[in-house]
Design an enzyme around this catalytic site. Structure first.
Site, short mmCIF file in Angstrom:
data_model
loop_
_atom_site.label_atom_id
_atom_site.label_comp_id
_atom_site.label_asym_id
_atom_site.label_seq_id
_atom_site.Cartn_x
_atom_site.Cartn_y
_atom_site.Cartn_z
N ASP A 1 -64.74 11.89 10.61
CA ASP A 1 -64.86 10.72 10.82
C ASP A 1 -63.15 9.81 11.48
OD1 ASP A 1 -66.51 8.88 13.18
OD2 ASP A 1 -67.22 8.38 11.18
N LYS A 2 -64.15 8.87 12.21
CA LYS A 2 -62.84 7.54 11.37
C LYS A 2 -63.44 6.40 11.42
CE LYS A 2 -61.63 4.61 15.17
NZ LYS A 2 -62.00 3.05 13.81
N THR B 1 -62.79 10.55 16.95
CA THR B 1 -63.60 9.59 16.79
C THR B 1 -64.26 9.43 18.93
OG1 THR B 1 -62.99 6.77 16.99
CG2 THR B 1 -61.23 8.65 17.13
N GLY B 2 -64.77 7.99 18.65
CA GLY B 2 -65.69 7.85 19.40
C GLY B 2 -64.94 6.67 20.46
N LYS C 1 -72.37 -8.92 28.05
CA LYS C 1 -70.66 -8.21 27.04
C LYS C 1 -70.97 -6.68 27.11
CE LYS C 1 -73.45 -8.53 22.77
NZ LYS C 1 -72.84 -8.83 21.14
N PHE D 1 -78.46 -2.40 24.92
CA PHE D 1 -77.07 -1.96 25.26
C PHE D 1 -77.60 -0.06 24.45
CE2 PHE D 1 -74.05 0.54 22.57
CZ PHE D 1 -72.72 0.27 23.13
N GLU E 1 -71.66 -7.20 16.01
CA GLU E 1 -72.53 -8.52 16.56
C GLU E 1 -72.52 -9.73 15.96
OE1 GLU E 1 -76.49 -7.44 17.49
OE2 GLU E 1 -76.47 -7.13 19.36
N LYS F 1 -68.28 16.42 18.94
CA LYS F 1 -67.59 16.62 17.16
C LYS F 1 -67.92 18.55 16.59
CE LYS F 1 -67.74 11.87 15.68
NZ LYS F 1 -67.78 10.91 14.96
N ASP G 1 -69.82 9.84 8.00
CA ASP G 1 -70.86 9.12 7.75
C ASP G 1 -71.83 8.50 8.70
OD1 ASP G 1 -70.27 5.56 8.10
OD2 ASP G 1 -69.56 7.62 9.11
#
Length: 894
Positions: free
Chosen positions: A421-422, A741-742, A626, A603, A556, A849, A869
């Site tokens: 993962d990143k 990664t996303g 946003k 969100f 945030e 993934k 993680d």
């Protein structure tokens, strides 16, 4: 303060296993005919008989029980080929054909099997004790007449009213009725569910929020009708009939088991789902059983050795039969006329078969049982060494490394491919507000880590070139001075106070200087969006006297710190308002402003945006939004695109600098427009059914259009310490490294350069899908054919490469990956990927993934290691041969 979130999730995935052992609850059980699940609040006696009797709150995550331990444990032990062989040999040793005492065969087998079974029993005993500790936790339960008394969790029933106090875990899934706050809010930490340490705001129903004292529940009753138990953590469909009124239940009004109450004195809730019906237990997954390569190879070797043993024994028994038949009659001293089943010169076949059994036992030590004992002991000791390795101890959290299983130790030296993962793994997931764009103007002069790393790499490349030149010494010193200037130029202001989450430098906006900028009104709106459009909670740090923010994401929190530094401090939140302390000019008296929150559009990973509708002190209604730039730009009005071109250019620059970006926009509403929309929104919120979420999404979309672009933000997620050096050494050792990664492609590529995954001179292969708005079969086939052509051309290019030192990097995004992972294309994709030194998959989902990991593991047949993680990494970690969970700051790629 931070704890191991992924560790908690992995622990849960190991503990909440063996679904076959869980109490089975029929989906229709407890339902009234024609209705979904029914709960009578504050009337638990109604749930003591069927059909309203639900499962208890007792949980069991053990693998065995008292009666199943021996048969199940023995069955697992004799799944090993060698143990089956030793069992057969031990049984034969009891017969008169054995040349040895039975003890010499039975004792080693009993020791090997016994030690392994004892290890299983010890691990399961730990699970049992953990379950016992959880089931024995105490919580305050209403026992009648407004009196609450403490009961263990396992005694809680559906319908009970419970009072959960600060820093306690919720014992079951609860309907949030009221809290110690007058406005009926509470703060919840969901670390054990999704790995996030950021607090979530939960809001009680307005009708029940006045019930904030024990005595208020003396006469309280209500009837809840809701969905049956399911694993969805973020949805809930149901309503409650209270005081002859029907109220819809929102997912934010459900308090899930294993969440923790924070910053709230107490809350009251009615038990909805208990025990294995609770959502956290419904999410429990069976951990895959992983066997090391050595163990699998040992099984093959046992088969080979057994074949050799049979061959030797056959030769020996045939020779014995031949001797008996032809030579024994001449050996008078053997008394050939005195025959039995083991010695009969007249019938040599029977003694030959008897000798075959004897030979199998006699030569049985060709398969050494001590080998298994030695390997088990070595693995156990290795696990202890891993747990005590000071180099893997985290000083900040006080957490050491933990080897969850000793079966895979030797696999660590056989790893061929690492899938990582990143966010939060390669990077720290600690965001700093670095740059911004307002009204098409760029602000912020601090370089990002990616830019510094690129400058450093250029200086190193220049240094290598200078070494080869005639005047190496002179030029080397010059490049070193240049490098030192590049790297340390950012640290000239170290005497300034370091502010966590804020690394912005630009005098045009600081200290009230923004008032001198040409677009003052737009800047004012930009700062207010940062300060208002969020779900964060302010907390006063008693030691420093400053406010800190508990936000749902590090981004945030960074926005709120930035707003505060710009002079717009968010300092208080109620259920209906946010309060901002505005300082401009900075030396003037702060002005406290209240913005009434009319609606909050949350969100989600699907929406990729959040909005709030507020009423300011002048009575004007504003929608502040946003979100991802691609989403916001699609919703701009014709008059709202004034800064789109300039902002797009700056967003691309920020992406190339490895920064995470969001676009900010707003919209003014008149009273009639808002009233008409709000009635539709409230109707959608109060609806009950499977299409409730889709209806809410549709109504939200109606409002979030015709926006006016204000600007964009750019925050930096810094690299973990030592990541570039580590990746460089792994690459030198010949390991292939994949990053899943996303993040969007530009950000992922630049992070790749910063962490040495991508290097100067490495040839990049980008596989992208055609932009097609069509959803027909023909359009999808065209996209698929185009992707296949790109993969084929790239594979051909690598094969024709003449430079033996050429290195390639493959970059592919999630939409394209969805096609590449289909059955008829995945092997072409894998063939290309394994030829590349580095692979970056962008915009991938958690499921993708796991699918990529499975493809690499099964397609290459080599050892894979997955490291992550976050909750979105659990599938990948479980799918790989070796899974490593990092205890740190959980990251959610955006």
């Amino acid at each position: 303060m931070t704890r191991g979130r992924i560790r908690a999730k992995l622990r849960r995935s190991q503990l909440y296993t063996f679904a076959c052992l869980r109490p089975h609850v029929n989906e229709t059980e407890g339902s009234v005919q024609g209705c979904p699940r029914v709960i009578y609040c504050n009337q638990p006696h109604m749930h003591k008989k069927r059909p309203l009797k639900y499962c208890t709150n007792y949980i069991s995550t053990t693998k065995y029980n008292f009666f199943s331990y021996f048969p199940k444990a023995l069955f697992e032990q004799f799944n090993r080929v060698a143990n089956i062989y030793f069992l057969i040999a031990a049984l034969l040793s009891v017969t008169p054909l054995s040349p040895f005492s039975p003890v010499s065969m039975l004792l080693p087998l009993a020791i090997v099997v016994g030690v392994s079974m004892a290890k299983e029993a010890l691990e399961d005993w730990r699970r049992f004790m953990q379950d016992k500790e959880v089931n024995a936790r105490k919580v305050s339960v209403h026992v009648g007449n407004g009196v609450f008394s403490y009961k263990p969790w396992e005694k809680i029933q559906v319908g009970d009213i419970v009072k959960v106090e600060k820093d306690q875990f919720f014992p079951a899934d609860l309907l949030f009725l009221s809290s110690s706050y007058e406005d009926g809010i509470c703060y919840v930490e969901t670390m054990n569910l999704d790995g996030e340490t950021n607090l979530k705001v939960k809001r009680a129903m307005e009708a029940t929020s006045p019930l904030n004292e024990d005595e208020a529940f003396k006469e309280f009753t209500g009837t809840v009708k809701c969905e049956n138990p399911n694993p969805s953590l973020y949805t809930f469909v149901g309503n409650i009939e209270y005081d002859r009124e029907l109220y819809a239940i929102d997912p934010s009004q459900i308090l899930l088991r294993d969440s923790k109450l924070r910053n709230t004195a107490h809350v009251y809730g009615s038990v909805i789902f208990t025990g294995h019906d609770s959502k956290v237990m419904q999410n429990a997954t069976t951990s895959p059983s992983k066997r090391s390569g050595i163990e699998k190879k040992m099984d093959k070797i046992i088969f080979i050795l057994f074949a050799i043993l049979v061959l030797i024994s056959l030769i020996s028994s045939i020779g014995f039969a031949v001797k008996i038949n032809y030579q024994t009659p001449q050996w008078w001293y053997l008394k050939p006329k005195e025959t039995d089943v083991y010695f009969n010169p007249g019938k040599p076949l029977v003694p030959g078969l008897a000798h075959l059994v004897t030979a199998l036992i006699l030569y049985g030590y060709l398969i050494p049982i001590s080998l298994y004992v030695s390997i088990e002991i070595v693995k156990f000791l290795q696990a202890i060494f891993i747990n005590q390795d000071i180099s893997m101890y985290d000083d900040e959290s006080g957490i050491p490394a933990q080897a969850r299983t000793s079966n895979l130790n030797e696999e660590l030296g056989q790893v061929d491919t690492i899938l990582s993962d990143k966010t939060g793994t390669l990077t720290c997931n600690q965001m700093d507000f670095l740059k911004c764009s307002v009204a098409g103007t760029a602000y912020g002069v601090s370089p990002s880590e990616v830019e510094l790393a690129a400058a450093k790499q250029m200086a190193i490349d220049l240094e290598e070139q200078n070494r080869e030149s005639a005047n190496a010494k002179h030029k080397n010193s010059g490049s070193e001075i240049e490098l030192e200037t590049v790297i340390t130029s950012n640290d000239g202001n170290d005497f300034k106070r370091r502010i966590k989450g804020f690394n912005f430098e630009d005098s045009r906006l600081m200290d009230g200087n923004w008032l001198k900028e040409p677009n003052v009104d737009t800047l004012l709106l930009f700062f207010r969006i940062l300060a208002i459009c969020h779900t964060a909670i302010p907390e006063l740090n008693e030691e420093t006297g400053n406010l800190t923010y508990e936000a749902e994401s590090p981004d945030e929190a960074a926005f709120l710190v930035a707003a505060r530094e710009f002079g717009f401090e968010f300092y208080r939140r109620t259920q209906s308002s946010v309060f901002i302390r505005e300082r401009y000019p900075p030396k003037g008296q702060p002005v406290e402003r209240e913005f009434k929150i009319l609606n909050l559009l949350d969100f989600t990973s699907k929406r990729k945006r959040m909005s709030v509708i507020v009423r300011d002190e002048d009575g004007q209604i504003l929608l502040l939004c946003k979100g991802a730039d691609s989403i916001i730009f699609d919703r701009l009005s014709k008059n709202g695109r004034m800064y789109e071109e300039a902002t797009t250019k700056l967003l691309n620059e920020y992406g190339e600098a490895g920064l995470r970006t969001l676009a900010l926009a707003y919209k003014q509403l008149d009273e009639s427009e808002y009233s008409a929309w709000n009635s539709e929104f409230q109707k959608a919120k109060s609806s009950i059914g499977a299409d409730r979420e889709a209806t809410l999404e549709h109504v939200s979309d109606m409002m979030e259009k015709d926006l006016i672009l204000v600007g964009a933000t750019a925050v930096e997620d810094k690299l973990q310490k030592g990541v570039p050096q580590c990746i460089d050494k792994l690459a030198q050792a010949g390991l292939k490294i994949w990053v899943l990664t996303g993040d969007k492609m530009e950000t992922a590529i630049n992070i790749g350069f910063a962490c040495s995954l991508l290097r100067q001179g490495m040839k990049q292969i980008c596989i992208t899908a055609l932009n097609s708005d069509s959803v027909g079969k023909a359009a999808k086939e065209a996209v698929k054919d185009n992707i296949l052509m790109q993969i084929t051309n790239a594979s051909q290019m690598i094969k024709l490469e003449r430079d033996p030192h050429a290195a390639y990097a493959l970059i592919i995004e999630g939409k394209t990956l969805a096609y590449a992972l289909e059955d008829d294309m995945k092997h072409h994709f894998l063939g290309l990927a394994v030829e590349c030194a580095s692979v970056i998959c962008c915009r991938v989902s958690p499921k993708q993934k796991a699918l990529v990991t499975r493809l690499v593991k099964e397609g290459t047949g080599k050892t894979t290691l997955a490291i992550g993680d976050g909750a979105n990494d659990v599938g990948m970690i479980q799918e790989a041969d070796i899974g490593i969970g990092i205890s740190g700051v959980e990251g959610c790629d955006g």
